[in-house]
Motif scaffolding. Structure first.
Motif, PDB file in Angstrom:
ATOM      1  N   GLU A 503     -19.938   6.795   0.369  1.00  0.00           N
ATOM      2  CA  GLU A 503     -19.515   5.487   0.833  1.00  0.00           C
ATOM      3  C   GLU A 503     -18.517   4.878  -0.152  1.00  0.00           C
ATOM      4  N   GLY A 504     -17.536   4.189   0.398  1.00  0.00           N
ATOM      5  CA  GLY A 504     -16.508   3.584  -0.436  1.00  0.00           C
ATOM      6  C   GLY A 504     -15.215   3.443   0.328  1.00  0.00           C
ATOM      7  N   LYS A 505     -14.161   3.158  -0.426  1.00  0.00           N
ATOM      8  CA  LYS A 505     -12.836   2.950   0.169  1.00  0.00           C
ATOM      9  C   LYS A 505     -11.889   4.014  -0.364  1.00  0.00           C
ATOM     10  N   TYR A 506     -11.074   4.515   0.524  1.00  0.00           N
ATOM     11  CA  TYR A 506     -10.107   5.571   0.204  1.00  0.00           C
ATOM     12  C   TYR A 506      -8.767   5.221   0.855  1.00  0.00           C
ATOM     13  N   VAL A 507      -7.726   5.848   0.354  1.00  0.00           N
ATOM     14  CA  VAL A 507      -6.403   5.660   0.929  1.00  0.00           C
ATOM     15  C   VAL A 507      -5.738   7.035   1.040  1.00  0.00           C
ATOM     16  N   LEU A 508      -5.212   7.283   2.204  1.00  0.00           N
ATOM     17  CA  LEU A 508      -4.498   8.536   2.491  1.00  0.00           C
ATOM     18  C   LEU A 508      -3.009   8.236   2.425  1.00  0.00           C
ATOM     19  N   VAL A 509      -2.297   8.855   1.488  1.00  0.00           N
ATOM     20  CA  VAL A 509      -0.892   8.561   1.224  1.00  0.00           C
ATOM     21  C   VAL A 509      -0.067   9.807   1.481  1.00  0.00           C
ATOM     22  N   LYS A 510       0.990   9.622   2.260  1.00  0.00           N
ATOM     23  CA  LYS A 510       1.938  10.721   2.460  1.00  0.00           C
ATOM     24  C   LYS A 510       2.881  10.778   1.266  1.00  0.00           C
ATOM     25  N   ASP A 511       3.010  11.947   0.679  1.00  0.00           N
ATOM     26  CA  ASP A 511       3.872  12.102  -0.484  1.00  0.00           C
ATOM     27  C   ASP A 511       5.319  11.791  -0.111  1.00  0.00           C
ATOM     28  N   PRO A 512       6.027  11.010  -0.926  1.00  0.00           N
ATOM     29  CA  PRO A 512       7.397  10.637  -0.546  1.00  0.00           C
ATOM     30  C   PRO A 512       8.398  11.771  -0.633  1.00  0.00           C
ATOM     31  N   VAL A 513       8.060  12.851  -1.322  1.00  0.00           N
ATOM     32  CA  VAL A 513       9.006  13.949  -1.511  1.00  0.00           C
ATOM     33  C   VAL A 513       8.488  15.241  -0.872  1.00  0.00           C
ATOM     34  N   LYS A 514       7.249  15.590  -1.175  1.00  0.00           N
ATOM     35  CA  LYS A 514       6.711  16.863  -0.702  1.00  0.00           C
ATOM     36  C   LYS A 514       6.032  16.691   0.653  1.00  0.00           C
ATOM     37  N   GLN A 516       3.171  16.783   2.171  1.00  0.00           N
ATOM     38  CA  GLN A 516       1.734  16.833   1.963  1.00  0.00           C
ATOM     39  C   GLN A 516       1.175  15.415   1.920  1.00  0.00           C
ATOM     40  N   VAL A 517      -0.135  15.307   2.048  1.00  0.00           N
ATOM     41  CA  VAL A 517      -0.830  14.026   1.946  1.00  0.00           C
ATOM     42  C   VAL A 517      -1.890  14.146   0.859  1.00  0.00           C
ATOM     43  N   ARG A 518      -2.147  13.014   0.204  1.00  0.00           N
ATOM     44  CA  ARG A 518      -3.172  12.962  -0.837  1.00  0.00           C
ATOM     45  C   ARG A 518      -4.187  11.884  -0.473  1.00  0.00           C
ATOM     46  N   LEU A 519      -5.434  12.186  -0.733  1.00  0.00           N
ATOM     47  CA  LEU A 519      -6.522  11.254  -0.477  1.00  0.00           C
ATOM     48  C   LEU A 519      -7.027  10.728  -1.808  1.00  0.00           C
ATOM     49  N   TYR A 520      -6.888   9.407  -2.021  1.00  0.00           N
ATOM     50  CA  TYR A 520      -7.301   8.769  -3.267  1.00  0.00           C
ATOM     51  C   TYR A 520      -8.565   7.941  -3.018  1.00  0.00           C
ATOM     52  N   GLU A 521      -9.404   7.899  -4.019  1.00  0.00           N
ATOM     53  CA  GLU A 521     -10.543   6.974  -4.021  1.00  0.00           C
ATOM     54  C   GLU A 521     -10.129   5.722  -4.782  1.00  0.00           C
ATOM     55  N   VAL A 522     -10.278   4.561  -4.121  1.00  0.00           N
ATOM     56  CA  VAL A 522      -9.811   3.298  -4.689  1.00  0.00           C
ATOM     57  C   VAL A 522     -11.002   2.356  -4.809  1.00  0.00           C
ATOM     58  N   PRO A 523     -10.880   1.292  -5.619  1.00  0.00           N
ATOM     59  CA  PRO A 523     -11.980   0.308  -5.716  1.00  0.00           C
ATOM     60  C   PRO A 523     -12.227  -0.381  -4.379  1.00  0.00           C
ATOM     61  N   ASN A 524     -13.410  -0.912  -4.231  1.00  0.00           N
ATOM     62  CA  ASN A 524     -13.776  -1.569  -2.974  1.00  0.00           C
ATOM     63  C   ASN A 524     -12.972  -2.832  -2.714  1.00  0.00           C
ATOM     64  N   ASP A 525     -12.486  -3.466  -3.768  1.00  0.00           N
ATOM     65  CA  ASP A 525     -11.701  -4.687  -3.581  1.00  0.00           C
ATOM     66  C   ASP A 525     -10.201  -4.423  -3.574  1.00  0.00           C
ATOM     67  N   ALA A 526      -9.794  -3.179  -3.426  1.00  0.00           N
ATOM     68  CA  ALA A 526      -8.365  -2.858  -3.374  1.00  0.00           C
ATOM     69  C   ALA A 526      -7.748  -3.406  -2.099  1.00  0.00           C
ATOM     70  N   ASN A 529      -7.229  -9.965  -1.520  1.00  0.00           N
ATOM     71  CA  ASN A 529      -6.622 -11.062  -2.272  1.00  0.00           C
ATOM     72  C   ASN A 529      -7.120 -11.125  -3.710  1.00  0.00           C
ATOM     73  N   ASP A 530      -8.424 -10.790  -3.913  1.00  0.00           N
ATOM     74  CA  ASP A 530      -8.973 -10.897  -5.261  1.00  0.00           C
ATOM     75  C   ASP A 530      -8.754  -9.629  -6.069  1.00  0.00           C
ATOM     76  N   TYR A 531      -8.047  -8.660  -5.503  1.00  0.00           N
ATOM     77  CA  TYR A 531      -7.785  -7.419  -6.257  1.00  0.00           C
ATOM     78  C   TYR A 531      -6.444  -7.560  -6.957  1.00  0.00           C
ATOM     79  N   VAL A 532      -6.455  -7.477  -8.274  1.00  0.00           N
ATOM     80  CA  VAL A 532      -5.234  -7.654  -9.055  1.00  0.00           C
ATOM     81  C   VAL A 532      -4.692  -6.282  -9.398  1.00  0.00           C
ATOM     82  N   GLU A 533      -3.477  -6.040  -8.942  1.00  0.00           N
ATOM     83  CA  GLU A 533      -2.827  -4.778  -9.261  1.00  0.00           C
ATOM     84  C   GLU A 533      -1.423  -5.078  -9.745  1.00  0.00           C
TER      85      GLU A 533
END
Length: 584
Positions: A503-514, A516-526, A529-533
């Protein structure tokens, strides 16, 4: 009296005259001898007498007998010798080479071609050579620009940056190349189950099927109608279905189409995936690239990078989205007649005018334990000749500069419609595939493609509808080589990967050059509004869709009003000048 043959020397040692022959007394007598000079065949022999020389005048016949042996005239002798030298040719004893008498070259040379036809072929070859030269120049310029960017070590282009800022604390869970997607295949039921239909749609105006470049229609602006791009978890209907355990996977047709057509994508995009219990939610961020339509994404020539340029990738994406929304409302019958469904538009408030759209919440069974519910959109209804109701999806392709694509729609749409569509399939393969996938998911009976062009290549505020063509989604999918089994195979593989995660939050990102896609595990507050990046630079940030479109619409309206005001003022000034002149 006998014939005196004279003295013939005898050579007892061999052939030919003796080395020293004694001349007879009649030729000089006695012991006088005439030397003999041997010669070879390569030596040139002169003339003893020339009987072809003509006397210079009628009184010179008597002297002709004496002039045949006279070679004192050096000029004549040199001229004759040069003439003989010019007529002399060496004879080659080798046989001439034998050319094949039968073949393409011999066959086409037998029949002489007309001069006009030959001129046309020469002109065609010249045009092909110019096109090839221009192609090589563009390729060289592109490689040169890329090479200089690499050598300078400067920042990469905006198209080569990920759609979301990757944070250092994110961990990579999966990395899937697109080559593995091409081998996937999964069959689902052709007829999914309709759980609920919300909203209201209007009827399609068949008069737009007869629009041609010669009888084009100005594209209107619909500022009073609202368009909603709500993500999955913000949809109240999907939340209600999730609470009732209707399915285990929830998404929208836009997100599913992005996954299904991922191998055709070039630009970067991202999808947020939330695992809550045994359920998966596929979401998109606010201001995501999925809300904007790409332009010339799969073209060979890259678009300008500066956002202030009207033909940059970002500016064209906003323009294409704006054109697509207005087109979907203009081709409808605005007589007040609408087709309503089970529930009203779940996103429109009371008194708010919503765009013509119906949301179909459909469920597919992936396996015994997994089922998927997606919100799909249809934009209009139509009645076929048999009186049955049909669902339609409405989308618009936009032309911004014929010199970029090399095909002028106003000249080619009537005579070479296939060439125009082939060019769009080459330059916008991902966008057309997504529209087709969305039509298939929504169960649309027909998808209408509009061809919208600028009134002038430098005017991105005013457009015209040049043509509207209808296709059946399944036939069009086969035409663009979009395999339904492969589409569902990609979705099924990503669902299986995500189901194995905690359980959690993930983001699937398409690589800008290659590819392929990458699956990242991110914080739950990503992405909240309260997530500072770390913020992106201002010129690299993507504003939310509604603000972008509203701002662009306001700019378009302001420019149109200024243009109209300037035209009216100019007309009034001309009228005043003409009145003063008449008074004088």
């Amino acid at each position: 009296m006998g014939l005196d043959v004279g003295f013939i020397p005898y050579n007892p040692d061999g052939w030919g005259p003796p080395e020293a022959a004694t001349a007879p007394p009649s030729l000089g007598g006695g012991s006088a001898s005439v030397p003999f000079a041997p010669f070879s065949r390569s030596d040139k022999l002169g003339r003893i007498a020339d009987w072809t020389r003509n006397p210079p005048g009628p009184g010179a016949f008597a002297a002709a007998r004496d002039t045949v042996f006279d070679f004192a005239g050096l000029e004549d002798s040199v001229g004759l010798a040069s003439a003989d030298d010019a007529s002399f040719r060496l004879v080659d004893g080798k046989p001439p080479p034998r050319h094949p008498r039968f073949g393409p070259r011999w066959r086409f040379q037998q029949r002489p071609q007309l001069p006009q036809r030959r001129d046309e072929e020469v002109e065609a070859r010249r045009r092909e050579a110019e096109k090839e030269r221009a192609r090589r120049d563009r390729h060289w310029q592109q490689n040169r620009r890329t090479h200089h960017q690499f050598n300078r070590g400067g920042p990469s282009s905006s198209s080569a940056k990920p759609s979301v800022d990757i944070q250092p604390e994110w961990s990579v869970k999966e990395q899937i190349p697109f080559s593995s997607f091409s081998k996937l295949s999964f069959a689902v039921a052709d007829q999914p189950e309709d759980l609920l239909v919300c909203g209201a749609v209007e009827f399609y105006d068949r008069a737009f099927d007869r629009v041609t470049p010669r009888a084009e229609r100005r594209l209107e602006r619909f500022k009073s109608r609202n368009f909603f791009k709500v993500t999955t978890t913000d949809d109240p209907v999907i939340r209600r279905l999730a609470e009732n355990d209707t399915a285990t996977v929830f998404a929208t047709d836009t997100i599913l189409a992005a996954l299904m057509c991922a191998p055709r994508s070039v630009q970067s995009w991202d999808i947020v995936i939330q695992r809550v219990g045994n359920k998966l939610f596929f979401d998109k961020r606010d201001g995501s690239q999925l809300d904007l339509l790409t332009v010339n994404e799969t073209a060979q020539e890259p678009l300008p990078e500066a956002k202030e340029d009207m033909n940059s990738a970002h500016s064209l994406a906003v323009e294409a989205t704006y054109v697509n929304q207005n087109f979907s409302q203009q081709v409808l019958l605005r007589n007040g007649e609408k087709v309503t469904f089970d529930e009203p538009n779940p996103f429109a408030t009371e008194g708010e005018e919503a765009a013509s759209v119906a949301y179909r919440y459909r469920r597919w069974k992936l396996d015994d334990e997994t089922s998927l519910v997606a919100r799909c959109e249809v934009h209009a209804v139509n009645v076929d000749p048999r009186g049955e109701r049909q669902f339609l999806t409405l989308n618009a392709l936009n032309e911004f500069d014929p010199k970029v694509t090399g095909v002028d729609w106003r000249k080619k749409l009537e005579t070479q419609r296939g060439a125009v569509l082939a060019t769009e399939l080459k330059n916008n393969a991902n966008k057309l595939a997504r529209w087709t996938a969305q039509a298939l998911l929504a169960g649309a009976d027909m998808m209408k493609l509009g061809y919208v062009s600028r009134l002038h290549p430098r005017d991105h505020y005013n457009h015209s509808i040049l043509s509207v063509i209808g296709y059946k989604p399944r036939d069009f999918a086969a035409q663009i080589n979009l395999n339904t089994a492969n589409m569902w195979g990609i979705v099924k593989s990503i669902v299986d990967v995500c189901m194995k995660l905690g359980e959690g939050k993930y983001v699937l990102v398409k690589d800008p050059v290659k590819p392929q896609v990458r699956l990242y595990e991110v914080p739950n507050d990503a992405f909240e509004n309260d997530y500072v990046e770390e913020p992106l630079p201002e010129e690299e940030q993507v504003r939310p869709f509604s603000e972008d479109v509203d701002a662009t619409a306001q700019e378009m309206d302001a420019a149109a009003e200024a243009e109209a005001t300037g035209t009216t003022a100019g007309a009034e000034g001309d009228a005043e000048k003409s009145g003063e002149a008449a008074a004088v």
